[in-house]
Design an enzyme around this catalytic site. Structure first.
Site, short mmCIF file in Angstrom:
data_model
loop_
_atom_site.label_atom_id
_atom_site.label_comp_id
_atom_site.label_asym_id
_atom_site.label_seq_id
_atom_site.Cartn_x
_atom_site.Cartn_y
_atom_site.Cartn_z
CE LYS A 171 25.75 19.55 65.00
NZ LYS A 171 25.82 18.52 66.07
CB ILE A 172 28.46 23.72 58.43
CG1 ILE A 172 27.86 23.17 57.12
CG2 ILE A 172 29.87 24.27 58.21
CD1 ILE A 172 28.63 22.02 56.51
#
Length: 309
Positions: A171-172
């Site tokens: 999850k960037i």
């Protein structure tokens, strides 16, 4: 450890808010209604106990209660991701094992940190994720967020994916997320199974163009993000961009003005939950800010605004 032959998770994995009563206790019936509303929103999965769930304001006992309640209430209707972040590897392992034993499909984990300066080096972080993976045996979503103050470089994330095969979802949600996603996918290749974005999907269109296969928004408007994902996946980029442009003002207002309070306020307005209280030291929304949020929401009419009526 479980078999590596697990499903590939993609799409909408919003974060469930944690509703409280007027007295500040867990609202367990409200939590069940939140889960049911999110499933009706057409999500692909649900994340619990994340930062937008106010996980940092929950006791260990409350965490266990919520894991039990959410997983039993979902009852396999959707995969559930349980956040297990903690600076202590031992505690993160215990949380992960507890979640996996009760049917969690994935975990979410931030790198170990405590305050601005108490962090771990690369080797210790690899060990942290590795021990959690060994204990739980289910995939891990690595949360790369500014909140930790830990810089996770692309080469490090690729190394992590290669050395801890269950840690291949990312999850960037850092500045220039699309550029980082593109570099991660290019350098990591097949080791990168699930490149996701976050931060309320405020950069979602650019991130999808960069190769993201999913998004972790709040529970405010997943039903309105569905057309964006579906159009983009089908190669209809112009339609995706138009659908995204329509909802972006509300996403921007949530991200810049409200934070985790937005989903609660809209769900309270829509009868999903009774109270939109957050726990001290957080404050509720200023009435004028809340009015602006609800005005924007009414223009788009997300399911959360009408589910309970």
């Amino acid at each position: 450890m479980r078999s590596a032959k697990t499903p590939i998770y993609r799409g909408l994995f919003p974060v469930a808010p944690t509703p409280f009563t007027e007295a500040g206790d867990l609202d367990l019936e409200g939590q069940r209604r939140v889960i049911d509303c999110m499933i009706d929103q057409g999500v692909d999965g649900i994340c619990i106990l994340a930062n937008y769930s106010e996980q940092f304001l929950l006791s260990d006992q409350e965490r266990d209660i919520l894991v039990e309640l959410c997983l039993s209430h979902v009852a396999g209707r959707k995969p559930v991701m349980v956040t297990c972040s903690h600076f202590s590897t031992q505690i993160a392992v215990q949380r992960a094992r507890y979640a996996a034993e009760r049917g969690a499909s994935l975990l979410m984990l931030m790198p170990p940190y405590h305050g601005a300066s108490l962090k771990a080096d690369d080797g210790a972080m690899i060990g942290h994720f590795g021990r959690v993976a060994d204990a739980a045996g289910i995939p891990i979503m690595v949360q790369d967020a500014p909140l930790s103050g830990v810089t996770l470089t692309v080469p490090f994330l690729v190394r992590l994916a290669c050395e801890v095969p269950l840690a291949r979802y990312f999850k960037i949600e850092v500045p220039f997320a699309a550029a980082k996603l593109r570099s991660l996918i290019e350098l990591g290749g097949e080791a990168i199974i699930g490149p996701f974005d976050g931060e309320e999907a405020i950069t979602m269109m650019a991130d999808l163009d960069a190769g993201a296969t999913g998004t972790m928004s709040s529970a405010l408007l997943p039903d309105l993000l569905r057309p964006v994902l579906d159009h983009h996946k089908a190669g209809r980029r112009q339609e995706a961009a138009l659908a995204y442009a329509k909802v972006l003002p509300l996403i921007n207002f949530e991200n810049r003005q409200c934070g985790l309070r937005a989903a609660k306020s809209v769900m309270a307005e829509g009868g999903v939950i009774k109270y939109e209280a957050v726990r001290h030291p957080l404050d509720g929304l200023h009435p004028a800010t809340r009015a602006g949020l609800i005005e924007l929401a009414h223009e788009l009419n997300p399911l959360a605004l009408r589910w309970g009526h």
